[in-house]
Design a protein around this motif. Structure first.
Motif, PDB file in Angstrom:
ATOM      1  N   PHE A  27     -30.540  17.202 -32.094  1.00  0.00           N
ATOM      2  CA  PHE A  27     -31.438  17.014 -30.577  1.00  0.00           C
ATOM      3  C   PHE A  27     -32.172  15.975 -31.807  1.00  0.00           C
ATOM      4  N   CYS A  28     -32.919  15.516 -33.256  1.00  0.00           N
ATOM      5  CA  CYS A  28     -33.801  15.190 -33.604  1.00  0.00           C
ATOM      6  C   CYS A  28     -33.543  13.694 -34.043  1.00  0.00           C
ATOM      7  N   LEU A  29     -32.109  13.452 -33.821  1.00  0.00           N
ATOM      8  CA  LEU A  29     -31.184  12.606 -33.754  1.00  0.00           C
ATOM      9  C   LEU A  29     -31.514  11.385 -32.805  1.00  0.00           C
ATOM     10  N   PHE A  30     -31.238  12.071 -31.242  1.00  0.00           N
ATOM     11  CA  PHE A  30     -31.597  12.219 -29.993  1.00  0.00           C
ATOM     12  C   PHE A  30     -32.794  11.799 -29.289  1.00  0.00           C
ATOM     13  N   LEU A  31     -33.678  12.651 -30.267  1.00  0.00           N
ATOM     14  CA  LEU A  31     -35.947  12.313 -30.147  1.00  0.00           C
ATOM     15  C   LEU A  31     -35.524  11.280 -30.696  1.00  0.00           C
ATOM     16  N   MET A  81     -30.495  17.275 -24.943  1.00  0.00           N
ATOM     17  CA  MET A  81     -31.551  17.436 -25.886  1.00  0.00           C
ATOM     18  C   MET A  81     -31.591  19.288 -25.582  1.00  0.00           C
ATOM     19  N   ALA A  82     -31.605  19.296 -24.777  1.00  0.00           N
ATOM     20  CA  ALA A  82     -32.326  20.694 -24.052  1.00  0.00           C
ATOM     21  C   ALA A  82     -31.551  21.772 -24.496  1.00  0.00           C
ATOM     22  N   ASN A  83     -30.563  20.534 -23.994  1.00  0.00           N
ATOM     23  CA  ASN A  83     -28.851  21.903 -24.608  1.00  0.00           C
ATOM     24  C   ASN A  83     -28.548  22.300 -26.448  1.00  0.00           C
ATOM     25  N   SER A  84     -28.634  21.148 -26.574  1.00  0.00           N
ATOM     26  CA  SER A  84     -28.951  21.664 -28.080  1.00  0.00           C
ATOM     27  C   SER A  84     -29.769  22.638 -28.616  1.00  0.00           C
ATOM     28  N   LEU A  85     -30.844  22.686 -28.200  1.00  0.00           N
ATOM     29  CA  LEU A  85     -31.868  22.972 -28.549  1.00  0.00           C
ATOM     30  C   LEU A  85     -32.471  24.345 -27.991  1.00  0.00           C
ATOM     31  N   TRP A  86     -32.086  24.660 -27.123  1.00  0.00           N
ATOM     32  CA  TRP A  86     -31.652  25.686 -26.528  1.00  0.00           C
ATOM     33  C   TRP A  86     -30.236  26.508 -26.778  1.00  0.00           C
TER      34      TRP A  86
END
Length: 319
Positions: A27-31, A81-86
């Motif tokens: 998530f952080c990398l893609f952000l 990113m949303a899938n990784s976060l949730w």
């Protein structure tokens, strides 16, 4: 729509990691990449739109390229990113169709815009006296509109044919977004043949555009080598090399993604190549175009300093 396709309400995208810590790292990398793409392309869009000195065909095409890059990365990265976060892999059927449509639309349009940009550089360097005639105010707008219309038409055909196929191999997509080859892998082998015509036509157009770009740059380099002054050669090459670097990155990763034989296909390789052609270019293209373009760098710096100066004046005003 076939019965087997309509019975599927969602697809499962590929997760980059199994543990929460690695998903957070993803998530952080893609952000970080997404924010870099937003900043770089946003600066180019605002600068070329606001600076009247950049209201030329070359920068008009560059503005289109930045809009397309922002669209491409916004179609795939935020959902991943949303899938990784949730901690989920799901994407709805309609969401997958929409993601597929917009990504194909934007990526094909970008390829056609890069082709038109090659023609722009060819005319500017090989036929500078006819530049105003061949790329007048209406001509370059019509070229850009044709690129967008062609991308839209190809995407409609691709999406309609892909999602009209019956799905015989489940709903797990082996990619972090709804990519064409991975979605087609889920379809029945016999039905897959129905989309072959669309693939042949689009591949023929892509190959024709590639040949056009190569021929244009052969003529461009021949013209550059005939320029007597070193300063003239440097100025001409500074407007061509960034475009050539972007085209090379785009074409090389695309070649490894779509016409790749199954014998060299692997899950890890597919992920890496898809990351390289769908995520990296939108983030690095602004950097590539600004590195050797002093005019663009000056305009961006002028915009930034102008904004900072106006903010200082606004803050210093008494209430």
């Amino acid at each position: 729509m076939s019965n087997s396709s309509s019975s599927i309400s969602q697809f499962l995208l590929l997760a980059f990691a199994d543990t929460w810590e690695l998903q957070l790292l993803h998530f952080c990398l893609f952000l970080g990449i997404y924010l870099a793409a937003l900043l770089g392309n946003g600066l180019i869009i605002i600068t070329t739109a606001c600076d009247h000195c950049l209201h030329t065909p070359m920068y008009f095409f560059l503005l289109n390229l930045s809009v397309l890059d922002l669209g491409c990365i916004s179609t795939t990265v935020p959902k991943s990113m949303a899938n990784s976060l949730w901690n989920t892999r799901a994407i709805s059927y309609s969401g997958c169709v929409a993601q597929h449509f917009f990504f194909v639309f934007l990526i094909i349009t970008e390829y056609f815009v890069l082709t038109v940009m090659a023609y722009d550089r060819y005319v500017a360097i090989c036929h500078p006296l006819h530049y105003g005639t061949l790329l007048g105010s209406r001509a370059f707008v019509h070229m850009a509109a044709a690129a967008w219309a062609s991308g839209f038409l190809c995407s409609v055909l691709y999406t309609a044919n892909t999602f009209s196929l019956p799905l015989c191999h489940g709903n797990a997509v082996d990619q972090f977004f709804c990519e064409i080859p991975q979605v087609l892998k889920l379809s029945c082998l016999v039905s897959y043949l129905s989309v072959t015509g669309v693939i042949v036509v689009s591949d023929s157009l892509a190959f024709g555009s590639f040949v056009f770009i190569v021929v244009s740059y052969v003529q461009i380099f021949r013209a550059v080598l005939r320029i007597p002054s070193q300063q003239g050669r440097h100025k001409a090459s500074s407007t061509c090399l960034p475009h050539l670097a972007v085209v090379s990155l785009f074409v090389s990763t695309g070649i490894f993604t779509y016409p790749k034989p199954p014998s060299i296909s692997s899950l890890f390789l597919d992920q890496v190549v898809s990351f390289l052609y769908s995520v990296v270019p939108p983030a690095v293209n602004p950097l590539i175009y600004s590195m050797r373009n002093q005019e663009l760098k000056d305009a961006v710096w002028k915009l930034i300093t102008g904004c900072l100066s106006s903010n200082k004046l606004h803050i210093s005003k008494p209430i």
